[in-house]
Write a protein that holds these residues in place. Structure first.
Motif: not given
Length: 113
Positions: A62, A65-66, A69, A84-85, A90
């Motif tokens: 999580h 990935m955030l 992004s 949000e992940s 995402i």
């Protein structure tokens, strides 16, 4: 076990979309910083998930990935206030764009000026 959701919010802003369902949310100590500017995002998660024994392992994807992004949004000026992940997808919630007034709008025509 249902998929857990990790939320990244810019400080001083309210969530644009509803937060994941939970009785309490907890802000994690380590925010995500953009290395090229001073954009900061605080991480929020369900309290029960954060205090669980396996949170560090379960939240690793999580967080990655955030971070990716947020880093990719640097060229756009960080228009997203709420990310949000769920570890797979995402979801971005950008800030509302102000609509121009009628006086600021240019006329629509087919002729070149």
């Amino acid at each position: 076990m249902p998929r857990q959701i990790l939320v990244a919010l810019q400080p001083g802003t309210d969530p644009i979309a509803p937060l994941p369902p939970a009785a309490f949310h907890r802000t994690l100590e380590e925010p995500i910083y953009c290395p090229k500017c001073e954009a900061t995002y605080y991480l929020l998660a369900d309290y029960d998930w954060v205090i669980s024994r396996h949170f560090e392992d379960e939240s690793r994807r999580h967080k990655a990935m955030l971070k990716k992004s947020i880093f990719l949004e640097h060229t756009l000026g960080h228009p997203t206030l709420h990310l949000e992940s769920n570890g797979v997808i995402i979801t971005k919630h950008p800030k509302e764009q102000a609509k121009p007034s009628v006086l600021e709008m240019k006329p629509v025509t087919r002729r070149l000026m």
